[in-house]
Design a protein around this motif. Structure first.
Motif, PDB file in Angstrom:
ATOM      1  N   ILE A  54       0.835  -1.209   0.000  1.00 13.48           N
ATOM      2  CA  ILE A  54       0.000   0.000   0.000  1.00 13.48           C
ATOM      3  C   ILE A  54       0.865   1.253   0.000  1.00 13.48           C
ATOM      4  CG2 ILE A  54      -1.679   1.320   1.341  1.00 13.48           C
ATOM      5  CD1 ILE A  54      -2.808  -1.342   2.345  1.00 13.48           C
ATOM      6  N   TRP A  57       2.305   1.844  -3.479  1.00  9.66           N
ATOM      7  CA  TRP A  57       1.308   2.408  -4.399  1.00  9.66           C
ATOM      8  C   TRP A  57       1.067   3.880  -4.094  1.00  9.66           C
ATOM      9  CZ3 TRP A  57      -3.428   4.659  -3.372  1.00  9.66           C
ATOM     10  CH2 TRP A  57      -4.214   4.937  -4.495  1.00  9.66           C
ATOM     11  N   ALA A  58       0.939   4.238  -2.798  1.00 11.08           N
ATOM     12  CA  ALA A  58       0.685   5.629  -2.421  1.00 11.08           C
ATOM     13  C   ALA A  58       1.834   6.536  -2.838  1.00 11.08           C
ATOM     14  CB  ALA A  58       0.455   5.717  -0.914  1.00 11.08           C
ATOM     15  N   ARG A  61       1.764   7.084  -6.525  1.00  8.12           N
ATOM     16  CA  ARG A  61       0.653   7.979  -6.867  1.00  8.12           C
ATOM     17  C   ARG A  61       1.016   9.432  -6.561  1.00  8.12           C
ATOM     18  NH1 ARG A  61      -2.011  10.512  -9.095  1.00  8.12           N
ATOM     19  NH2 ARG A  61      -4.272  10.666  -9.341  1.00  8.12           N
ATOM     20  N   LEU A 146       1.253   6.902   4.760  1.00  2.14           N
ATOM     21  CA  LEU A 146      -0.115   7.289   5.109  1.00  2.14           C
ATOM     22  C   LEU A 146      -0.216   7.936   6.489  1.00  2.14           C
ATOM     23  CD1 LEU A 146      -2.146   4.226   3.747  1.00  2.14           C
ATOM     24  CD2 LEU A 146      -1.482   6.309   2.560  1.00  2.14           C
ATOM     25  N   ARG A 160      -9.047   8.981  -4.332  1.00  2.00           N
ATOM     26  CA  ARG A 160      -8.744   7.620  -3.859  1.00  2.00           C
ATOM     27  C   ARG A 160      -7.675   7.630  -2.777  1.00  2.00           C
ATOM     28  NH1 ARG A 160      -7.340   3.819  -8.759  1.00  2.00           N
ATOM     29  NH2 ARG A 160      -6.231   5.703  -9.411  1.00  2.00           N
ATOM     30  N   LEU A 161      -6.642   8.456  -2.973  1.00  2.00           N
ATOM     31  CA  LEU A 161      -5.565   8.518  -1.988  1.00  2.00           C
ATOM     32  C   LEU A 161      -6.066   9.117  -0.667  1.00  2.00           C
ATOM     33  CD1 LEU A 161      -2.575   7.751  -1.997  1.00  2.00           C
ATOM     34  CD2 LEU A 161      -2.030  10.121  -2.498  1.00  2.00           C
ATOM     35  N   LEU A 164      -8.163   6.512   1.093  1.00  2.00           N
ATOM     36  CA  LEU A 164      -7.283   5.501   1.679  1.00  2.00           C
ATOM     37  C   LEU A 164      -6.653   6.016   2.967  1.00  2.00           C
ATOM     38  CD1 LEU A 164      -5.951   2.722   1.325  1.00  2.00           C
ATOM     39  CD2 LEU A 164      -4.114   3.840   0.075  1.00  2.00           C
ATOM     40  N   TRP A 165      -6.225   7.296   2.979  1.00  2.00           N
ATOM     41  CA  TRP A 165      -5.664   7.879   4.200  1.00  2.00           C
ATOM     42  C   TRP A 165      -6.715   7.915   5.308  1.00  2.00           C
ATOM     43  CZ3 TRP A 165      -7.243  12.400   6.686  1.00  2.00           C
ATOM     44  CH2 TRP A 165      -6.428  12.796   7.744  1.00  2.00           C
ATOM     45  N   LEU A 167      -9.330   5.948   5.652  1.00  2.00           N
ATOM     46  CA  LEU A 167      -9.546   4.576   6.112  1.00  2.00           C
ATOM     47  C   LEU A 167      -8.428   4.140   7.057  1.00  2.00           C
ATOM     48  CD1 LEU A 167     -11.235   1.981   5.910  1.00  2.00           C
ATOM     49  CD2 LEU A 167      -9.833   1.331   3.923  1.00  2.00           C
ATOM     50  N   GLY A 168      -7.194   4.517   6.707  1.00  2.00           N
ATOM     51  CA  GLY A 168      -6.065   4.187   7.583  1.00  2.00           C
ATOM     52  C   GLY A 168      -6.181   4.890   8.929  1.00  2.00           C
TER      53      GLY A 168
END
Length: 431
Positions: A54, A57-58, A61, A146, A160-161, A164-165, A167-168
């Motif tokens: 993850i 990928w971040a 991105r 993150l 999306r990023l 995701l942050w 959610l983390g």
């Protein structure tokens, strides 16, 4: 009204009871009991592999988004501004004099006005790229994990990023933080109880592995975090050295002494070097006592370097067992910046990280060589730890975190320059 609320209250109590029962059962079955017996279900390994994918990928991105928007990326500890070469004061001043004068440097031994450019340049370099004070701030990452506090490149890139942050953030503060707080209180309770029980048992000894510290020796390690003690104690038994505290810390200290002898000092005794040295010497002379664990830097450094070792623990004459500790900053920052964060704030930041992962190396035991003083011995041990842990070996005192540079450092530069101009006493007597 009171009678109508009773069934609801009972239901809430039942649900809370079931929740706590399930929660502690999961802790015992999947964390505490396996940790006691050294068993692993592979969950942590899978968890870390997933996190690394993850993070990768971040980071990709972020780099792609920065390129699309022409945003320059911050590069931590970049050497693009200043490129230093390992040259001495005398060599650099030679070059400055030769570039500004036609006469031969070797025939000139008096002060020249151009010499001030060397000291001015070194001062500007220290301001632009200070290799000391940046060791007292959090280590900056090349990639993003993150955590907004770990990378200056964090800014809005895509939905999306950001999701995701978020959610983390929910996972770290909604699940991992309560889990770790529960484990912390459970661990402290078990420590106090079990050390009291162990104190009732007869004395014994544990076998030491290869390069592991043995009784009568001193274990020295680089210092990044207060949990360095917990990490090393999970793999061996040590006698701790420190100041007597009150409150919860005092309860823990008193319970630890019941299990094995430790060296605690009153506040008034800490600054008495002779008393401290005597207590340490008496401890290591008794081969039935555990090895002493000491962090000679005297303060926490940010996981990038090793700073000056205090010579006190190297004057005793005991065998020294060096240990190198290196944390993986991709999962969380273990460094405690005590001048910026209190203990509670630090624990909150650490427990809300993804994980604390570190590597520990037990180096071969080292003894003081003939003709070697305590300072030289300390530097030799420090160099071995830095080399093994991939850390920068610095001669500066970690006390600079809170104090000013000692006059002896300034006088050393003055002596070097004076020696270059007028030579040593032997040189003057020959002439």
């Amino acid at each position: 009204m009171f009678l109508s609320l009773c069934p609801f209250d009972n239901l809430v109590c039942i649900l809370l009871g079931i929740s706590f029962t399930v929660w502690f059962t999961l802790l015992l079955v999947f964390i505490i009991v396996p940790a006691i017996f050294g068993v692993s279900f592979g969950i942590r390994r899978l968890y870390m592999k997933t996190l690394l994918k993850i993070f990768e990928w971040a980071t990709l991105r972020i780099e792609r988004g920065a390129k699309e928007k022409n945003h320059p990326l911050y590069k931590p500890y970049s050497n693009a501004i200043i490129a230093r070469e390992p040259t001495s004061l005398e060599q650099e001043i030679k070059e400055i004099r030769r570039s500004g004068s036609n006469r031969d440097f070797d025939s000139a031994s008096e002060f020249e006005m151009s010499d001030i450019f060397y000291f001015a340049r070194r001062g500007v370099e220290s301001i632009m790229d200070d290799e000391v004070t940046k060791r007292f701030s959090a280590e900056e990452l090349e990639s993003w994990n993150l955590l907004t506090r770990s990378n200056y490149n964090f800014h809005y890139i895509s939905l999306r990023l950001t999701v995701l942050w978020g959610l983390g953030l929910l996972i770290r503060y909604g699940f991992l933080l309560p889990l770790r707080v529960t484990l912390a209180f459970t661990g402290v309770g078990l420590l106090v109880f079990l050390t009291s029980v162990i104190g009732l048992l007869p004395n014994g000894s544990l076998p030491a592995g290869e390069n592991k510290p043995k009784n009568g020796g001193i274990c020295v390690a680089n210092h990044t975090s207060p949990i360095d003690v917990i990490i090393l104690a999970s793999d061996g038994c040590y006698a701790m050295v420190g100041q007597i505290h009150g409150g919860l810390m005092g309860v823990i200290q008193r319970s630890m002494v019941k299990a094995c002898p430790h060296i605690w000092f009153e506040r008034s005794e800490v600054k008495d070097r002779h008393l401290v040295a005597k207590r340490l010497s008496d401890h290591v002379e008794d081969k039935s006592k555990l090895p002493i664990l000491i962090f000679p830097e005297g303060t926490c450094i940010n996981n990038t370097s090793v700073m000056m070792f205090k010579k006190g623990s190297f004057e005793i004459g005991a065998t020294v067992y060096p240990v190198a500790i290196k944390y993986d900053p991709r999962f969380g920052d273990a460094f405690w910046n005590s001048s910026k964060f209190g203990m509670v704030n630090y624990l909150l930041r650490m427990m809300s990280s993804w994980a604390i992962v570190c590597s520990v190396w037990y180096l071969p035991p080292m003894s003081r060589e003939e003709g070697e003083d305590a300072v030289q011995f300390a530097n030799r041990v420090k160099a071995a730890i830095a080399r093994q842990g991939g850390l920068v070996d610095l001669l500066w005192d970690g006390g600079l975190k809170r104090g000013k540079v000692k006059d002896t450092f300034k006088e050393e530069q003055q002596k070097l320059y004076s020696k270059m101009l007028v030579g040593t006493q032997e040189d003057r007597s020959r002439s």
